[in-house]
Design a protein around this motif. Structure first.
Motif, short mmCIF file in Angstrom:
data_model
loop_
_atom_site.label_atom_id
_atom_site.label_comp_id
_atom_site.label_asym_id
_atom_site.label_seq_id
_atom_site.Cartn_x
_atom_site.Cartn_y
_atom_site.Cartn_z
N GLY A 193 0.80 -1.22 0.00
CA GLY A 193 0.00 0.00 0.00
C GLY A 193 0.83 1.26 0.00
O GLY A 193 0.28 2.38 -0.09
N HIS A 194 2.16 1.13 0.11
CA HIS A 194 3.05 2.29 0.08
C HIS A 194 3.90 2.20 -1.18
O HIS A 194 4.61 1.21 -1.39
CB HIS A 194 3.95 2.32 1.30
N ARG A 195 3.84 3.22 -2.02
CA ARG A 195 4.58 3.20 -3.28
C ARG A 195 6.00 3.73 -3.05
O ARG A 195 6.29 4.90 -3.22
CB ARG A 195 3.85 4.04 -4.34
N ILE A 196 6.88 2.81 -2.66
CA ILE A 196 8.27 3.17 -2.41
C ILE A 196 9.04 3.04 -3.72
O ILE A 196 9.09 1.97 -4.32
CB ILE A 196 8.89 2.28 -1.32
N SER A 197 9.61 4.14 -4.17
CA SER A 197 10.31 4.20 -5.46
C SER A 197 11.75 4.64 -5.26
O SER A 197 12.19 4.94 -4.13
CB SER A 197 9.60 5.18 -6.40
N ILE A 198 12.49 4.73 -6.36
CA ILE A 198 13.86 5.22 -6.29
C ILE A 198 13.89 6.65 -5.77
O ILE A 198 14.80 7.03 -5.02
CB ILE A 198 14.55 5.12 -7.68
N LEU A 199 12.86 7.44 -6.11
CA LEU A 199 12.78 8.81 -5.60
C LEU A 199 12.65 8.80 -4.08
O LEU A 199 13.24 9.62 -3.38
CB LEU A 199 11.61 9.55 -6.24
N THR A 200 11.86 7.87 -3.55
CA THR A 200 11.69 7.77 -2.09
C THR A 200 13.03 7.50 -1.42
O THR A 200 13.36 8.14 -0.40
CB THR A 200 10.72 6.64 -1.74
N LEU A 201 13.80 6.58 -1.97
CA LEU A 201 15.08 6.23 -1.35
C LEU A 201 16.09 7.36 -1.48
O LEU A 201 16.88 7.61 -0.56
CB LEU A 201 15.62 4.94 -1.98
N VAL A 202 16.08 8.05 -2.61
CA VAL A 202 16.97 9.21 -2.75
C VAL A 202 16.57 10.30 -1.75
O VAL A 202 17.43 10.94 -1.13
CB VAL A 202 16.95 9.75 -4.19
N ALA A 203 15.27 10.52 -1.59
CA ALA A 203 14.80 11.52 -0.64
C ALA A 203 15.24 11.18 0.78
O ALA A 203 15.69 12.05 1.54
CB ALA A 203 13.27 11.62 -0.70
N LYS A 204 15.14 9.90 1.13
CA LYS A 204 15.58 9.48 2.46
C LYS A 204 17.08 9.65 2.61
O LYS A 204 17.57 10.11 3.66
CB LYS A 204 15.20 8.01 2.70
N ALA A 205 17.82 9.32 1.57
CA ALA A 205 19.28 9.50 1.60
C ALA A 205 19.65 10.97 1.77
O ALA A 205 20.60 11.30 2.49
CB ALA A 205 19.89 8.93 0.32
N VAL A 206 18.91 11.86 1.12
CA VAL A 206 19.18 13.29 1.24
C VAL A 206 18.97 13.76 2.68
O VAL A 206 19.79 14.51 3.22
CB VAL A 206 18.28 14.09 0.27
N THR A 207 17.88 13.35 3.31
CA THR A 207 17.63 13.78 4.70
C THR A 207 18.71 13.27 5.64
O THR A 207 19.10 13.97 6.58
CB THR A 207 16.24 13.31 5.19
N ILE A 208 19.21 12.06 5.39
CA ILE A 208 20.29 11.52 6.23
C ILE A 208 21.60 12.28 5.99
O ILE A 208 22.31 12.64 6.93
CB ILE A 208 20.47 10.02 5.96
N ALA A 209 21.91 12.52 4.72
CA ALA A 209 23.15 13.23 4.38
C ALA A 209 23.14 14.66 4.92
O ALA A 209 24.20 15.20 5.26
CB ALA A 209 23.35 13.22 2.87
#
Length: 463
Positions: A285-301
Motif C-alpha cells: 500500500g506504500h509506493r516506495i520508489s527510487i525517488l523515495t530512497l533518494v529523498a531518504k538518503a538526502v535527509t540523512i546526508a
C-alpha cells in the motif's frame, strides 16, 4: 435601503502581490451568500477560490477572466440590502444607547482554509509569520504617513516590501514605476536581476496557456505539404506559473552564485532493495520508489552536512541554519514547474515519506496545492531521469542552498568486485549556493547520498 459594496482582490499571503483571474463562478444578477465562492484566481503558488465578503446581488463584474490584477484591485460590486430595521427612526435616547454599546464584529469572508471565527469563541486564527510581517509593516506605513502629513520613504505595498526584504533590496534607493511612483514587484525583481521582468504579461488577456489555451495566437499561418495550414509562430501571454517561475529563476541566477558537481553511482543494490520492499507485506500500500530512497538518503546526508540546509539572509546579514528538513519535490504539471515541499521530511519513516511524496506531487499536478504547500522548502530534489535525461545543472529554488537532480538509471558496463559487469548506474547532479556551501562540503554531501544508494547498509554507520 440598498448599498453597493466593492469586492477587491485580497492579500493572499506568502509575499504574493498579484493574481490572474481564471474564471467567475457567478454572473451579474446572481444572488450570493456570505462566503460563497465567486471567483477562482491563479497565483504563482496555487489556484485559490475567492469567497464573497457580502451577501447580496452581483451588480457588476469589473475584471475580465484572464486579467492579471494587483492586490487591492476592485473585482466586482455587490448590491447589499440593509436590514429592515436599519432605516427605522429612533429617538435620541435610543441613538445614545446604541452609540455607547460596542459595535458587533463585522462578518467578513476569509480565504478557503482559514474559516471564520466560530461564534462564541474568543480565540482568533493564528496568523503566519508572513502575515505578521506584512501586517506590522502595513501599520508602520500608515503611521508614518499620518505623522508626516504625507508620504515618507518609498511608496510600496506591504507584500512588495516583504519581497524586497527577502531579496535584500533597499527600497529607499529605488524609484517606482507604478501609479504615483508606487514601487512594484517588477521593480524589485528588476533591481535584483538587472533584467526587465514586466513584459506584456500585464495585458488584460494574460493567463497561463494551461487554463486559457485559446489566448495563444498564431502569426502568419503557412501551408504544410499535406495541404493543412500550420502556424509559423504561436504567441502565448506570459502569465501565471510560467511568469512567476521565470522571475524566480532570474532572481535566483543573479543573487546566488551557482556552482555544481556530479557523481555517477552504481545503484544496483538500491534497485535490489526496492524489489525486496515490493514483496514485504508490511509495506503493502506504500509506493516506495527510487525517488523515495533518494529523498531518504538526502535527509540523512543533511544531518552530516547541515550547510546545505540553510538560507542566506542578505538583509539581516545572517546565515539561517534550519534544524528541520522541508524537502521540495519538483513536479512538472500542466501549469508549469511547481515545487511543493514535504514539511519535516527528516522525521518521516520510509513508508510515510513515500506517501507524502505521492500526495504533494498528485496535488501539484491536479492544481490543488495550497500556497503553504508550495512554500517553505529548504532543499529540493528534481527527478530528470523520468524524462530519459542522464544529467543536468538545475537552478536553485530562491532561498535554498542546494538542489539535487536525479538522472536516468542505465544498464552499463561497470567495475564490480574487480570485474567488469553490467550494472544499473545513475548520475546525481548537485547545484549549490557557493556563499553558503564550500566545494568540499558539497562533495561530502553528494558522496554520502551516493554511498547510501551504492551500499544501503552503510546508512547504519551514518545515523
Amino acid at each position: 435601503m440598498t448599498t453597493i459594496q466593492t469586492v477587491t482582490l485580497p492579500d493572499l499571503g506568502e509575499g504574493l502581490t498579484e493574481s490572474d483571474l481564471v474564471e467567475w463562478t457567478v454572473a451579474v444578477g446572481d444572488t450570493v451568500e456570505l462566503n460563497q465562492v465567486v471567483a477562482e484566481v491563479e497565483t504563482a503558488k496555487a489556484l485559490v477560490q475567492l469567497p464573497s465578503p457580502y451577501a447580496g446581488v452581483v451588480a457588476e463584474l469589473l475584471v475580465e477572466p484572464g486579467a492579471t490584477v494587483p492586490v487591492g484591485t476592485a473585482l466586482m460590486t455587490i448590491a447589499v440590502e440593509a436590514p429592515a430595521d436599519a432605516a427605522a427612526p429612533t429617538s435620541p435616547a435610543v441613538e445614545q444607547a446604541a452609540a455607547a454599546e460596542p459595535a458587533a464584529p463585522e462578518r467578513t469572508a476569509v480565504l478557503v482554509g482559514y474559516g471564520p471565527l466560530v461564534e462564541g469563541s474568543s480565540r482568533p486564527r493564528r496568523r503566519s509569520r508572513s502575515e505578521d510581517w506584512t501586517a506590522a509593516h502595513a501599520v508602520a506605513d500608515e503611521v508614518g504617513l499620518a505623522l508626516a502629513g504625507g508620504r515618507i520613504g518609498p511608496k510600496v505595498l506591504p507584500p512588495v516590501r516583504k519581497l524586497a526584504h527577502d531579496l535584500g533590496v533597499d527600497l529607499n534607493k529605488m524609484e517606482g514605476s507604478g501609479k504615483d511612483g508606487m514601487i512594484t514587484r517588477e521593480d524589485v525583481l528588476r533591481a535584483v536581476s538587472g533584467v526587465d521582468v514586466s513584459p506584456a504579461a500585464r495585458r488584460p488577456d494574460a493567463l497561463s496557456a494551461a487554463h486559457r489555451p485559446g489566448l495563444a495566437r498564431s502569426v502568419e499561418a503557412v501551408p504544410t505539404p499535406s495541404g493543412h495550414e500550420s502556424a509559423r509562430e504561436v504567441r502565448t501571454p506570459i502569465a501565471g506559473v510560467r511568469k512567476q517561475t521565470a522571475a524566480a529563476m532570474v532572481a535566483s541566477a543573479f543573487t546566488a552564485p551557482h556552482a555544481s558537481t556530479s557523481l555517477t553511482v552504481d545503484a544496483t543494490p538500491t534497485l535490489e532493495l526496492l524489489e525486496a520492499f515490493a514483496s514485504d507485506r508490511a509495506l503493502q500500500g506504500h509506493r516506495i520508489s527510487i525517488l523515495t530512497l533518494v529523498a531518504k538518503a538526502v535527509t540523512i546526508a543533511l544531518g552530516r552536512n547541515p550547510s546545505l540546509n540553510a538560507r542566506w539572509d542578505e538583509a539581516a546579514g545572517e546565515i539561517v541554519q534550519f534544524g528541520y528538513v522541508n524537502l521540495g519535490i519538483a513536479a512538472a504539471t500542466p501549469r508549469g514547474l511547481l515545487v511543493p515541499s514535504i514539511k519535516d521530511a527528516g522525521r518521516l519513516r520510509l513508508p510515510e515519506l513515500a506517501d507524502a511524496i505521492g500526495t504533494v506531487t498528485e496535488s501539484a499536478r491536479a492544481g490543488t496545492s495550497t500556497p503553504a504547500d508550495l512554500a517553505g522548502g529548504t532543499i529540493t530534489i528534481t527527478n530528470i531521469g523520468v524524462f530519459g535525461v542522464d544529467t543536468g545543472t538545475p537552478i536553485l529554488v530562491p532561498g535554498q542552498a542546494a538542489i539535487l537532480a536525479m538522472g536516468a538509471i542505465r544498464r552499463r558496463p561497470w567495475e564490480f568486485q574487480d570485474e567488469l559487469a553490467l550494472r544499473s548506474v545513475m548520475t546525481l547532479s548537485l547545484s549549490f549556493d557557493h556563499r553558503l556551501v564550500d566545494g568540499a562540503e558539497a562533495a561530502r554531501f553528494l558522496t554520502d547520498v551516493g554511498t547510501i544508494l551504492a551500499r544501503p547498509g552503510s546508512v547504519l554507520s551514518m545515523v
